[in-house]
Design an enzyme around this catalytic site. Structure first.
Site, short mmCIF file in Angstrom:
data_model
loop_
_atom_site.label_atom_id
_atom_site.label_comp_id
_atom_site.label_asym_id
_atom_site.label_seq_id
_atom_site.Cartn_x
_atom_site.Cartn_y
_atom_site.Cartn_z
N LYS A 43 0.82 -1.21 0.00
CA LYS A 43 0.00 0.00 0.00
C LYS A 43 0.85 1.26 0.00
CE LYS A 43 -4.19 -1.95 1.81
NZ LYS A 43 -4.71 -2.61 2.99
N1 GLU Z 1 -7.53 -8.35 5.29
C1 GLU Z 1 -6.50 -9.12 4.66
C2 GLU Z 1 -5.70 -8.23 3.74
O1 GLU Z 1 -6.15 -7.15 3.37
C3 GLU Z 1 -7.07 -10.27 3.84
C4 GLU Z 1 -7.38 -11.41 4.69
C5 GLU Z 1 -8.04 -12.61 4.01
O2 GLU Z 1 -8.41 -12.55 2.83
O3 GLU Z 1 -8.21 -13.61 4.69
O4 GLU Z 1 -4.60 -8.61 3.39
#
Ligand code: GLU
Length: 281
Positions: free
Chosen positions: A255
């Site tokens: 990011k």
């Molecule tokens: N929230 C996680 C991320 O943005 C993804 C988790 C998942 O897909 O289990 O990397």
């Protein structure tokens, strides 16, 4: 089989091409199976999540041509469920307090940890403090995290060899949980309480997710999540860990690489159709 799958971004910044690929992969698979596609906002880390990032994520996904069911599940609205699960694990002696600071953990490890991020002390092996030290640090009012004790989990579950899951993308086949690779992970953080690793397991079960489609960077954590499913009596979905989209320099996108955000790509005049085609959709 008609699948239920999800895209689960954390609103800590703008989405990049890797997220677009992940969301398109999950959405397309759901469509192809006549199934359902869910969107989940993983905003347990309130120190880093921002409403403006969430708004931008929804906007980017709509621009990509995706749609999803309402209401969208937001982890910040389900904290009580995660804390209750954490308490249950604690009552069964499966968690221990960890007072070690990042600096202490780095110093004890002395070597580079596994994983991509050498600054992440979660990746070190730990173990409980000795009781006298724990009592002292508790009495001093020091903050602590709750770690999952793999030793205790191994006892309760009679080993990990029976904990398997079906993987359909990254090394397809039956995988067996090897949680030792990540050590005793933090399930409850000092600052935010229950974090992503536990919350995602509870949510996937609560939302009836049959197929978890996500990037290969989460292959290792699947072992720990499989252990949590067993401890909490939750079903195990099928997993598809897809390859990561790499930047021009061959490194995975993060990011922090602003140039790669979908917002910037859109602003540069690229159409959604162009981006979909570039990503193979
Ligand atoms: N929230 C996680 C991320 O943005 C993804 C988790 C998942 O897909 O289990 O990397």
């Amino acid at each position: 089989m008609s699948m239920i799958t999800r895209f689960a971004p954390s609103p800590t910044g703008g989405l990049h091409k890797g997220h677009a690929f992940s969301a398109l992969t999950a959405w397309t698979a759901a469509q192809a199976s006549g199934g359902r596609f869910l969107l989940r906002i993983e905003d347990t880390d309130f120190t880093r999540c921002r409403p403006e990032h969430e708004a931008a994520i929804l906007d980017d996904l709509r621009w990509l041509g995706l749609d999803w069911e309402s209401p969208v599940r937001r982890q910040s609205e389900h904290r009580g469920e995660y804390e209750a699960a954490l308490e249950g694990l604690r009552d069964r002696g499966l968690l221990y307090r960890c007072f070690r600071t990042r600096k202490e953990l780095m110093a004890t490890a002395g070597v580079a940890p596994h994983g991509d991020d050498p600054a992440d002390p979660q990746a070190f092996a730990h173990g409980p403090h000795d009781p006298a030290e724990e009592a002292e640090r508790l009495a001093r009012g020091e903050a602590f995290a709750w770690r999952l004790s793999l030793d205790r989990a191994r006892e309760v579950l009679d080993g990990f060899d029976a904990l398997t899951w079906v993987e359909e993308a990254h090394r397809p086949g039956i995988h067996t949980a090897r949680p030792e690779r990540l050590g005793d992970m933090v399930l409850g953080r000092k600052d935010i309480g229950a974090g992503y690793v536990l919350a995602a397991v509870i949510d996937d079960a609560a939302q009836g997710v049959t197929h978890v489609i996500r990037g290969e960077d989460l292959v290792e954590v699947t072992s720990v999540q499989r252990v949590l499913q067993a401890l909490l009596g939750l079903p195990t979905p099928v997993y598809r860990h897809h390859p990561l989209i790499l930047g021009a320099d061959g490194r995975r996108l993060a990011k922090r690489d602003r140039s790669a955000t979908l917002g910037d790509i859109r602003a540069s005049g690229v159409s959604a159709a162009d981006l979909r085609a570039e990503l193979g959709f």
